[in-house]
Design a protein around this motif. Structure first.
Motif, PDB file in Angstrom:
ATOM      1  N   ALA A 210      10.292   2.095   7.767  1.00  0.00           N
ATOM      2  CA  ALA A 210      10.851   1.522   8.960  1.00  0.00           C
ATOM      3  C   ALA A 210       9.959   2.238  10.173  1.00  0.00           C
ATOM      4  O   ALA A 210       9.608   1.301  10.881  1.00  0.00           O
ATOM      5  CB  ALA A 210      12.192   1.966   9.037  1.00  0.00           C
ATOM      6  N   ARG A 211       9.816   3.659  10.168  1.00  0.00           N
ATOM      7  CA  ARG A 211       8.867   4.140  11.152  1.00  0.00           C
ATOM      8  C   ARG A 211       7.490   3.292  11.336  1.00  0.00           C
ATOM      9  O   ARG A 211       7.127   3.025  12.260  1.00  0.00           O
ATOM     10  CB  ARG A 211       9.060   5.622  11.144  1.00  0.00           C
ATOM     11  N   VAL A 212       7.033   3.325  10.110  1.00  0.00           N
ATOM     12  CA  VAL A 212       5.561   2.761  10.069  1.00  0.00           C
ATOM     13  C   VAL A 212       5.483   1.298  10.411  1.00  0.00           C
ATOM     14  O   VAL A 212       4.628   0.848  10.998  1.00  0.00           O
ATOM     15  CB  VAL A 212       5.128   2.865   8.504  1.00  0.00           C
ATOM     16  N   LEU A 213       6.488   0.377   9.725  1.00  0.00           N
ATOM     17  CA  LEU A 213       6.856  -0.864  10.251  1.00  0.00           C
ATOM     18  C   LEU A 213       6.924  -0.975  11.916  1.00  0.00           C
ATOM     19  O   LEU A 213       6.333  -1.961  12.265  1.00  0.00           O
ATOM     20  CB  LEU A 213       7.675  -1.752   9.424  1.00  0.00           C
ATOM     21  N   GLU A 214       7.571  -0.257  12.330  1.00  0.00           N
ATOM     22  CA  GLU A 214       7.876  -0.175  13.718  1.00  0.00           C
ATOM     23  C   GLU A 214       6.660   0.088  14.667  1.00  0.00           C
ATOM     24  O   GLU A 214       6.439  -0.557  15.578  1.00  0.00           O
ATOM     25  CB  GLU A 214       9.151   0.703  14.321  1.00  0.00           C
ATOM     26  N   GLU A 215       6.037   1.278  14.039  1.00  0.00           N
ATOM     27  CA  GLU A 215       4.793   1.159  14.861  1.00  0.00           C
ATOM     28  C   GLU A 215       3.622   0.250  14.861  1.00  0.00           C
ATOM     29  O   GLU A 215       3.044  -0.052  15.920  1.00  0.00           O
ATOM     30  CB  GLU A 215       4.078   2.557  14.159  1.00  0.00           C
ATOM     31  N   LYS A 216       3.771  -0.731  14.008  1.00  0.00           N
ATOM     32  CA  LYS A 216       2.953  -2.021  13.748  1.00  0.00           C
ATOM     33  C   LYS A 216       3.914  -3.229  14.589  1.00  0.00           C
ATOM     34  O   LYS A 216       3.208  -4.415  14.793  1.00  0.00           O
ATOM     35  CB  LYS A 216       2.992  -2.334  12.346  1.00  0.00           C
ATOM     36  N   GLY A 217       4.998  -2.925  15.171  1.00  0.00           N
ATOM     37  CA  GLY A 217       5.607  -3.806  16.304  1.00  0.00           C
ATOM     38  C   GLY A 217       6.681  -4.580  15.628  1.00  0.00           C
ATOM     39  O   GLY A 217       7.294  -5.698  16.222  1.00  0.00           O
ATOM     40  N   TYR A 218       7.095  -4.130  14.130  1.00  0.00           N
ATOM     41  CA  TYR A 218       8.242  -4.894  13.687  1.00  0.00           C
ATOM     42  C   TYR A 218       9.421  -4.414  14.295  1.00  0.00           C
ATOM     43  O   TYR A 218       9.762  -3.215  14.544  1.00  0.00           O
ATOM     44  CB  TYR A 218       8.354  -4.867  12.080  1.00  0.00           C
ATOM     45  N   ASP A 219      10.647  -5.292  14.352  1.00  0.00           N
ATOM     46  CA  ASP A 219      11.924  -4.907  14.674  1.00  0.00           C
ATOM     47  C   ASP A 219      12.792  -4.687  13.400  1.00  0.00           C
ATOM     48  O   ASP A 219      13.405  -5.534  13.005  1.00  0.00           O
ATOM     49  CB  ASP A 219      12.371  -5.992  15.516  1.00  0.00           C
TER      50      ASP A 219
ATOM     51  N   ARG B  17       1.031  -1.072   0.013  1.00  0.00           N
ATOM     52  CA  ARG B  17       0.116   0.062   0.029  1.00  0.00           C
ATOM     53  C   ARG B  17       0.884   1.178  -0.075  1.00  0.00           C
ATOM     54  O   ARG B  17       0.438   2.239  -0.476  1.00  0.00           O
ATOM     55  CB  ARG B  17      -0.823  -0.004   1.393  1.00  0.00           C
ATOM     56  N   PHE B  18       1.957   1.151   0.312  1.00  0.00           N
ATOM     57  CA  PHE B  18       3.057   2.350   0.718  1.00  0.00           C
ATOM     58  C   PHE B  18       3.145   3.076  -0.771  1.00  0.00           C
ATOM     59  O   PHE B  18       3.421   2.643  -1.804  1.00  0.00           O
ATOM     60  CB  PHE B  18       4.231   1.711   0.981  1.00  0.00           C
ATOM     61  N   GLU B  19       2.609   4.562  -0.652  1.00  0.00           N
ATOM     62  CA  GLU B  19       2.538   5.201  -1.898  1.00  0.00           C
ATOM     63  C   GLU B  19       2.661   6.650  -1.377  1.00  0.00           C
ATOM     64  O   GLU B  19       1.833   7.139  -0.624  1.00  0.00           O
ATOM     65  CB  GLU B  19       1.288   4.970  -2.576  1.00  0.00           C
ATOM     66  N   TRP B  20       3.814   7.358  -1.891  1.00  0.00           N
ATOM     67  CA  TRP B  20       3.603   8.873  -1.565  1.00  0.00           C
ATOM     68  C   TRP B  20       4.178   9.470  -2.536  1.00  0.00           C
ATOM     69  O   TRP B  20       4.151   8.992  -3.873  1.00  0.00           O
ATOM     70  CB  TRP B  20       4.602   8.970  -0.432  1.00  0.00           C
TER      71      TRP B  20
ATOM     72  N   TRP C  31       7.772  13.103  10.390  1.00  0.00           N
ATOM     73  CA  TRP C  31       6.964  13.063   9.152  1.00  0.00           C
ATOM     74  C   TRP C  31       5.826  12.322   9.297  1.00  0.00           C
ATOM     75  O   TRP C  31       4.898  12.443   8.963  1.00  0.00           O
ATOM     76  CB  TRP C  31       8.059  12.789   8.017  1.00  0.00           C
ATOM     77  N   VAL C  32       6.062  10.976   9.917  1.00  0.00           N
ATOM     78  CA  VAL C  32       4.843   9.977   9.959  1.00  0.00           C
ATOM     79  C   VAL C  32       3.731  10.647  10.992  1.00  0.00           C
ATOM     80  O   VAL C  32       2.566  10.493  10.750  1.00  0.00           O
ATOM     81  CB  VAL C  32       5.360   8.643  10.544  1.00  0.00           C
TER      82      VAL C  32
ATOM     83  N   ASP D 159      -2.644  10.865   8.171  1.00  0.00           N
ATOM     84  CA  ASP D 159      -3.975  10.354   7.346  1.00  0.00           C
ATOM     85  C   ASP D 159      -3.310   9.544   6.431  1.00  0.00           C
ATOM     86  O   ASP D 159      -4.194   8.600   5.980  1.00  0.00           O
ATOM     87  CB  ASP D 159      -4.695  11.647   6.578  1.00  0.00           C
ATOM     88  N   LEU D 160      -2.315  10.097   5.805  1.00  0.00           N
ATOM     89  CA  LEU D 160      -1.689   9.303   4.634  1.00  0.00           C
ATOM     90  C   LEU D 160      -1.167   7.800   5.142  1.00  0.00           C
ATOM     91  O   LEU D 160      -1.379   6.668   4.619  1.00  0.00           O
ATOM     92  CB  LEU D 160      -0.611   9.858   4.040  1.00  0.00           C
ATOM     93  N   VAL D 161      -0.396   7.931   6.256  1.00  0.00           N
ATOM     94  CA  VAL D 161       0.017   6.907   7.110  1.00  0.00           C
ATOM     95  C   VAL D 161      -0.877   5.739   7.476  1.00  0.00           C
ATOM     96  O   VAL D 161      -0.954   4.551   7.051  1.00  0.00           O
ATOM     97  CB  VAL D 161       0.918   7.010   8.160  1.00  0.00           C
ATOM     98  N   ASP D 162      -2.148   6.329   7.812  1.00  0.00           N
ATOM     99  CA  ASP D 162      -3.169   5.251   8.152  1.00  0.00           C
ATOM    100  C   ASP D 162      -3.604   4.657   6.802  1.00  0.00           C
ATOM    101  O   ASP D 162      -4.205   3.311   6.859  1.00  0.00           O
ATOM    102  CB  ASP D 162      -4.412   6.131   8.611  1.00  0.00           C
ATOM    103  N   GLU D 163      -3.688   5.265   5.737  1.00  0.00           N
ATOM    104  CA  GLU D 163      -4.084   4.593   4.566  1.00  0.00           C
ATOM    105  C   GLU D 163      -3.332   3.316   4.271  1.00  0.00           C
ATOM    106  O   GLU D 163      -3.665   2.214   3.630  1.00  0.00           O
ATOM    107  CB  GLU D 163      -3.980   5.464   3.324  1.00  0.00           C
ATOM    108  N   TRP D 164      -1.956   3.426   4.438  1.00  0.00           N
ATOM    109  CA  TRP D 164      -1.095   2.305   4.535  1.00  0.00           C
ATOM    110  C   TRP D 164      -1.127   1.157   5.625  1.00  0.00           C
ATOM    111  O   TRP D 164      -0.852  -0.081   5.297  1.00  0.00           O
ATOM    112  CB  TRP D 164       0.415   2.602   4.608  1.00  0.00           C
ATOM    113  N   THR D 165      -1.800   1.302   6.606  1.00  0.00           N
ATOM    114  CA  THR D 165      -1.907   0.691   8.017  1.00  0.00           C
ATOM    115  C   THR D 165      -3.281   0.007   8.196  1.00  0.00           C
ATOM    116  O   THR D 165      -3.325  -0.745   9.119  1.00  0.00           O
ATOM    117  CB  THR D 165      -1.011   1.264   8.989  1.00  0.00           C
ATOM    118  N   GLU D 166      -4.054   0.738   7.810  1.00  0.00           N
ATOM    119  CA  GLU D 166      -5.628   0.680   8.303  1.00  0.00           C
ATOM    120  C   GLU D 166      -5.951  -0.746   8.373  1.00  0.00           C
ATOM    121  O   GLU D 166      -5.854  -1.585   7.097  1.00  0.00           O
ATOM    122  CB  GLU D 166      -6.454   1.410   7.683  1.00  0.00           C
ATOM    123  N   GLY D 167      -6.294  -1.355   9.472  1.00  0.00           N
ATOM    124  CA  GLY D 167      -6.962  -2.682   9.493  1.00  0.00           C
ATOM    125  C   GLY D 167      -6.034  -3.924   9.430  1.00  0.00           C
ATOM    126  O   GLY D 167      -6.053  -4.924   9.453  1.00  0.00           O
ATOM    127  N   ILE D 168      -4.478  -3.387   9.527  1.00  0.00           N
ATOM    128  CA  ILE D 168      -3.661  -4.581   9.400  1.00  0.00           C
ATOM    129  C   ILE D 168      -3.101  -4.625  10.826  1.00  0.00           C
ATOM    130  O   ILE D 168      -3.008  -3.867  11.835  1.00  0.00           O
ATOM    131  CB  ILE D 168      -2.446  -3.944   8.882  1.00  0.00           C
TER     132      ILE D 168
END
Ligand code: PBE
Length: 299
Positions: free
Chosen positions: A214-223, A146-149, A173-174, A179-188
């Protein structure tokens, strides 16, 4: 030594530039000859081994007028230093450049037209993963997919990162682009510390996208670990499954040869950003040089 020769010749250049400004087209040829001489028929390049460097060399072969020209390859930092110095002295210079890049914010530059389309015109920056990622880490795969900027976003990150490190800049930035970041992560779903190996190549465009992801994946719990690799190596590493993904594949042209060689086990998720261009770049004060074909042939 080289610099001295360039600046001496640049003095000679100013007269034909004035003449051509009066609209005398046939005075162009004398100015163009001097540009070639002033540059010692040399284009200022970047790191050998980058896709850009490969294609810049290919252009030397494809354009008849560039027969006898050479590219002085060094590093992006070296190229930017030479560009800055030439601009300070209003001397001619031709560099291999690309956009988005802050060089276009700092200086008045133009990308030379490429009538033979060697540099491929506008392309995109694609997200690539190793095969099997979709099955192993479906949550990360979906975010990557989904990542698109856009270029403004990337430009903003790169400019800020001139002053501060990428980690700080992209954390902010995140937050500012929720709003944009939410589009990439919503419901995941979140994950619990799963290691994720993100490959990057050492240019600011790629540092920007790698750090945002990396910041977005980290927010989701990835290392997340960002590993900086040479362009050729990153494709080999993806092909072998040694890195999980990269968000920095300039395609179809810049990294086209790498994908042809190593693309077999690589999943291409398509562009995360569009409208990028690579090519030969000159300062706008080189008024008579608008196309690669305007660069004077070496006799
Ligand atoms: N880039 C920027 C390069 C080098 C500079 C990402 C377009 C490349 O991959 O060739």
């Amino acid at each position: 030594m080289i610099k001295f020769t360039v600046s001496k010749t640049a003095v000679l250049l100013s007269i034909p530039i004035l003449l051509s400004a009066c609209g005398e087209n046939d005075s162009n040829s004398s100015q163009e000859e001097n540009v070639g001489e002033a540059l010692e028929y040399t284009i200022t390049g970047i790191e050998p081994g980058s896709g850009t460097a490969e294609i810049a060399r290919k252009a030397l072969e494809e354009y008849d007028n560039l027969n006898g020209w050479d590219i002085q390859e060094s590093s992006t930092a070296g190229m930017l230093t030479e560009l800055g110095q030439a601009i300070d002295n209003e001397e001619p210079i031709v560099v291999t450049g690309w956009t988005p890049h802050y060089m276009f914010e700092l200086y008045d530059l133009k990308m030379l037209e490429d009538p033979l389309n060697v540099f491929g015109g506008e392309e995109g920056i694609n997200t690539l993963t190793r095969t099997g990622l979709e099955e192993d880490m479906p949550e990360a795969f979906e975010i990557l997919d989904r990542f698109e900027w856009n270029t403004e976003h990337m430009q903003e990150v790169m400019l800020e990162a001139l002053e501060r490190d990428f980690e700080d800049v992209t954390t902010e930035w995140v937050d500012n682009n929720r709003d944009l970041v939410d589009e990439w992560t919503e419901g995941i779903d979140d994950v619990d510390g799963t290691p994720f190996e993100l490959g990057s190549i050492p240019w600011d465009t790629e540092r920007s996208s790698a750090n945002v992801l990396a910041r977005v994946l980290e927010e989701k719990g990835y290392d997340v670990t960002i590993t900086n690799l040479d362009p050729a190596v990153i494709y080999q590493a993806l092909n072998l499954g040694e890195v999980d993904a990269t968000a920095g594949a300039w395609l179809p042209t810049t990294a086209g040869a790498f994908m042809e060689t190593y693309g077999e086990n690589i999943v291409d998720l398509g562009p995360n950003l569009t409208g990028t261009v690579i090519g030969y770049v000159v300062p706008t004060y080189m008024e008579d040089i608008n196309s690669i074909e305007d660069l004077p042939a070496k006799d």
